[in-house]
Design an enzyme around this catalytic site. Sequence first.
Site, mmCIF file in Angstrom:
data_model
loop_
_atom_site.group_PDB
_atom_site.id
_atom_site.type_symbol
_atom_site.label_atom_id
_atom_site.label_comp_id
_atom_site.label_asym_id
_atom_site.label_seq_id
_atom_site.Cartn_x
_atom_site.Cartn_y
_atom_site.Cartn_z
ATOM 1 N N ILE A 1 -32.744 39.694 0.162
ATOM 2 C CA ILE A 1 -33.403 40.405 -0.944
ATOM 3 C C ILE A 1 -34.456 39.476 -1.537
ATOM 4 C CG2 ILE A 1 -32.962 41.123 -3.373
ATOM 5 C CD1 ILE A 1 -31.828 43.174 -1.491
ATOM 6 N N HIS A 2 -35.650 39.960 -1.765
ATOM 7 C CA HIS A 2 -36.617 39.085 -2.437
ATOM 8 C C HIS A 2 -37.695 39.805 -3.223
ATOM 9 C CE1 HIS A 2 -40.072 39.880 0.185
ATOM 10 N NE2 HIS A 2 -39.218 39.972 1.172
ATOM 11 N N ARG A 3 -37.786 41.145 -3.136
ATOM 12 C CA ARG A 3 -38.891 41.848 -3.799
ATOM 13 C C ARG A 3 -38.815 41.705 -5.316
ATOM 14 N NH1 ARG A 3 -42.643 42.954 -0.249
ATOM 15 N NH2 ARG A 3 -41.556 43.305 1.685
#
Length: 377
Positions: free
Chosen positions: A211-213
């Site tokens: 996850i990184h957005r």
Amino acid sequence: MLNVPAPDLGDIAVVLGTRPEIIKLAGIIRHLGPRARTVHTGQHWDDDMAGKFFRDLGIGEPDVRLETVEGQIRGLQVGNGISELAAHFQDHPVTAVIVQGDTNSTTIGAQAANYLDVPVVHVEAGLRSHDRAMPEEINRLVVGAIADLHCAATPQNAENLLREGIEPSRVLITGNTVVEATLLARELPHREVQDLVSEKALQEGYVLVTIHRPENTDTAESLERVVSALSTVGCNVVFTLHPRTAAAVERFGLQRYLDGFEVLTGVGHADFLELASHARLLVSDSGGVQEEVTVLKKPLLVVRRSTERPESIDAGFSRLITPDLDLASEISAALADTSWSDALRDRPSPYGDGTASRQIAERSRSLLGRETALPVV
Ligand code: UD1
Ligand code: UDP
């Protein structure tokens, strides 16, 4: 400039700055051979996010490394990067510039080239999420307006460009270079996760998460929604941590959720794909992972408001889990649905046949200037 350019620099600049750009452009760089000049913007600077990928993918050190982008806010990344890169191109001219995708580095490369009248080849052109709150969507629109040759991965991507008035002769459907990158990485040794995937606990099944957005990491609520849901589903969780997410976990005090997960940092491409290929389910907001599951034939829950990659959903590999849905229930339901995974086994990828890198390198070699940038069909 950190590295003084060598006199034998290649004449086709491949501008890249983040982990996925290195992965997706490595094949083109290899095909270009000595004509490639790799320009690393420095947007990702940790060895785990950049240097390791240059080494593992066999493309050596970047030829040029910008030094005014690293660690800056978006406006300064782009503004500084364009200035520094335009100055470099003025001193050391190029015949074409290749950029990939939708990052700040993509727009840096495209704008610096265009303002010096150098033809721009855009790899992975024509994606649209229609969500203007995403910096990536703005980068796509800017680069779409600038590029001379648009290499669309799919017919839908090409359709988006034609709808925006791009001349058909400037649009080439190539497939996505991630297909060959994935196939190649599956042949490489996956050194660091070998023991982990053989562990008894993980043999019982695990969910692989990345996850990184900003939409999932910029507020405590959005990140807690993801990590708290994962902590309740009763399945092992392998969580590969992006530096943006690591900083957010710390800032919002959410470490307690991660204590129950197998948390990994600095996972290389071959290792990540090895983890993915053994996972029961993937949960991610990554763009590249939406494409890779179509090659690995694995099920993926995309934790996003929207996606610019509907092909992966339409082909049945991914399901979009928007913020209004209960994430824990969706993960549990997906884990219980073994028929999903079984149905993917023989399904073709919508992202092409693994020849995109070669096609794009060949077309880029034949560009001689902006007026002659039209592809010969
Ligand atoms: C960027 C891209 C995104 C892409 C992602 C791939 C833009 C607008 N976003 O997002 O499209 O999906 O890369 O991973 O271009 N950081 C480090 N070390 C690094 C890199 C980043 O610590 O080597 C941390 C820093 O806190 C930095 C933050 O991550 O401020 C965000 O980095 P940035 O490159 O601005 O955006 P990404 O979220 O990585
Ligand atoms: N990836 C990796 N290690 C990880 C997580 C992802 O090598 O720990 C790879 C993944 O296989 C894919 C790419 O990184 O090829 C995706 O990068 P990211 O999610 O950072 O960016 P995006 O694709 O969303 O732009």
